[in-house]
Design a protein around this motif. Structure first.
Motif, PDB file in Angstrom:
ATOM      1  N   PRO A   1      63.573 112.321  53.690  1.00 35.26           N
ATOM      2  CA  PRO A   1      62.382 112.934  54.292  1.00 35.26           C
ATOM      3  C   PRO A   1      61.288 113.151  53.239  1.00 35.26           C
ATOM      4  N   ASN A   2      60.048 112.997  53.650  1.00 33.61           N
ATOM      5  CA  ASN A   2      58.907 113.249  52.777  1.00 33.61           C
ATOM      6  C   ASN A   2      58.347 114.626  53.110  1.00 33.61           C
ATOM      7  N   GLU A   3      58.484 115.552  52.191  1.00 36.31           N
ATOM      8  CA  GLU A   3      58.001 116.924  52.401  1.00 36.31           C
ATOM      9  C   GLU A   3      56.560 117.047  51.925  1.00 36.31           C
ATOM     10  N   THR A   4      55.658 117.439  52.815  1.00 32.01           N
ATOM     11  CA  THR A   4      54.240 117.504  52.458  1.00 32.01           C
ATOM     12  C   THR A   4      53.669 118.919  52.492  1.00 32.01           C
ATOM     13  N   GLY A   5      54.374 119.849  53.101  1.00 36.59           N
ATOM     14  CA  GLY A   5      53.863 121.214  53.222  1.00 36.59           C
ATOM     15  C   GLY A   5      54.334 122.128  52.099  1.00 36.59           C
ATOM     16  N   THR A   6      54.022 123.407  52.236  1.00 37.38           N
ATOM     17  CA  THR A   6      54.432 124.395  51.234  1.00 37.38           C
ATOM     18  C   THR A   6      55.821 124.964  51.517  1.00 37.38           C
ATOM     19  N   THR A   7      56.371 124.620  52.692  1.00 33.76           N
ATOM     20  CA  THR A   7      57.717 125.068  53.050  1.00 33.76           C
ATOM     21  C   THR A   7      58.570 123.872  53.474  1.00 33.76           C
ATOM     22  N   ALA A   8      59.882 124.046  53.386  1.00 33.51           N
ATOM     23  CA  ALA A   8      60.811 122.987  53.785  1.00 33.51           C
ATOM     24  C   ALA A   8      60.713 122.763  55.292  1.00 33.51           C
TER      25      ALA A   8
ATOM     26  N   GLY B   1      55.666 112.558  45.853  1.00 31.92           N
ATOM     27  CA  GLY B   1      56.000 111.247  45.327  1.00 31.92           C
ATOM     28  C   GLY B   1      57.222 111.205  44.432  1.00 31.92           C
ATOM     29  N   ILE B   2      57.972 112.305  44.352  1.00 31.00           N
ATOM     30  CA  ILE B   2      59.144 112.375  43.481  1.00 31.00           C
ATOM     31  C   ILE B   2      60.394 112.559  44.340  1.00 31.00           C
ATOM     32  N   LEU B   3      61.459 111.813  44.013  1.00 29.34           N
ATOM     33  CA  LEU B   3      62.724 111.935  44.724  1.00 29.34           C
ATOM     34  C   LEU B   3      63.536 113.073  44.110  1.00 29.34           C
ATOM     35  N   TYR B   4      64.010 113.995  44.969  1.00 28.77           N
ATOM     36  CA  TYR B   4      64.808 115.136  44.520  1.00 28.77           C
ATOM     37  C   TYR B   4      66.170 115.133  45.183  1.00 28.77           C
ATOM     38  N   LYS B   5      67.154 115.732  44.509  1.00 25.78           N
ATOM     39  CA  LYS B   5      68.493 115.933  45.057  1.00 25.78           C
ATOM     40  C   LYS B   5      68.740 117.434  45.153  1.00 25.78           C
ATOM     41  N   VAL B   6      69.245 117.882  46.311  1.00 25.16           N
ATOM     42  CA  VAL B   6      69.479 119.303  46.557  1.00 25.16           C
ATOM     43  C   VAL B   6      70.760 119.747  45.840  1.00 25.16           C
ATOM     44  N   THR B   7      70.659 120.844  45.079  1.00 31.47           N
ATOM     45  CA  THR B   7      71.808 121.374  44.341  1.00 31.47           C
ATOM     46  C   THR B   7      72.344 122.667  44.950  1.00 31.47           C
ATOM     47  N   THR B   8      71.517 123.356  45.719  1.00 29.09           N
ATOM     48  CA  THR B   8      71.884 124.568  46.445  1.00 29.09           C
ATOM     49  C   THR B   8      71.253 124.451  47.829  1.00 29.09           C
ATOM     50  N   ALA B   9      71.985 124.806  48.870  1.00 31.92           N
ATOM     51  CA  ALA B   9      71.471 124.664  50.236  1.00 31.92           C
ATOM     52  C   ALA B   9      70.075 125.276  50.373  1.00 31.92           C
ATOM     53  N   ILE B  10      69.223 124.594  51.139  1.00 31.61           N
ATOM     54  CA  ILE B  10      67.847 125.039  51.372  1.00 31.61           C
ATOM     55  C   ILE B  10      67.673 125.278  52.872  1.00 31.61           C
TER      56      ILE B  10
ATOM     57  N   SER C   1      65.557 125.843  56.356  1.00 34.50           N
ATOM     58  CA  SER C   1      64.306 125.388  56.954  1.00 34.50           C
ATOM     59  C   SER C   1      63.279 126.512  56.841  1.00 34.50           C
ATOM     60  N   GLY C   2      62.080 126.179  56.408  1.00 37.28           N
ATOM     61  CA  GLY C   2      61.028 127.180  56.263  1.00 37.28           C
ATOM     62  C   GLY C   2      60.980 127.845  54.899  1.00 37.28           C
ATOM     63  N   ALA C   3      61.932 127.528  54.026  1.00 39.18           N
ATOM     64  CA  ALA C   3      61.918 128.113  52.677  1.00 39.18           C
ATOM     65  C   ALA C   3      60.684 127.624  51.923  1.00 39.18           C
ATOM     66  N   THR C   4      60.069 128.521  51.168  1.00 46.64           N
ATOM     67  CA  THR C   4      58.870 128.192  50.403  1.00 46.64           C
ATOM     68  C   THR C   4      59.269 127.452  49.132  1.00 46.64           C
ATOM     69  N   TRP C   5      58.711 126.261  48.924  1.00 46.31           N
ATOM     70  CA  TRP C   5      59.085 125.442  47.770  1.00 46.31           C
ATOM     71  C   TRP C   5      58.914 126.191  46.453  1.00 46.31           C
ATOM     72  N   ALA C   6      57.862 126.954  46.315  1.00 46.99           N
ATOM     73  CA  ALA C   6      57.609 127.673  45.064  1.00 46.99           C
ATOM     74  C   ALA C   6      58.718 128.680  44.749  1.00 46.99           C
ATOM     75  N   ASN C   7      59.401 129.185  45.780  1.00 46.65           N
ATOM     76  CA  ASN C   7      60.446 130.196  45.584  1.00 46.65           C
ATOM     77  C   ASN C   7      61.845 129.618  45.412  1.00 46.65           C
TER      78      ASN C   7
END
Length: 80
Positions: free
Chosen positions: A23-30, A44-53, A55-61
């Protein structure tokens, strides 16, 4: 004229061509929940999740919940 099976095979083929690798995340939240090991693209960067995220979590946090993939080409090949 095509048979029903031929149409079904064509739909499967077209669906496979449009498969999303991450998925391509474009907003400030998941936009959705992610489990450990899931992948997403952000800025534009591919990430791998290391801790469950959640829905609606703020990327900055939650920046400690995912890491940048080092070898993107092999990571993309292994996403399926």
């Amino acid at each position: 004229m095509h048979t029903f099976k031929e149409y079904a095979d064509l739909v499967k083929k077209e669906h496979a061509l449009n498969k999303t690798i991450a998925p391509n995340e474009t907003g400030t939240t998941a936009s959705k929940a992610y489990a450990v090991g899931d992948h997403f693209i952000r800025n534009g960067i591919l990430y791998k999740v290391t801790t469950a995220i959640a829905s609606g979590a703020t990327w900055a946090n939650i920046s400690s919940s995912y890491t940048t993939e080092k070898d993107i080409s092999s990571s993309i090949q292994n996403l399926s």
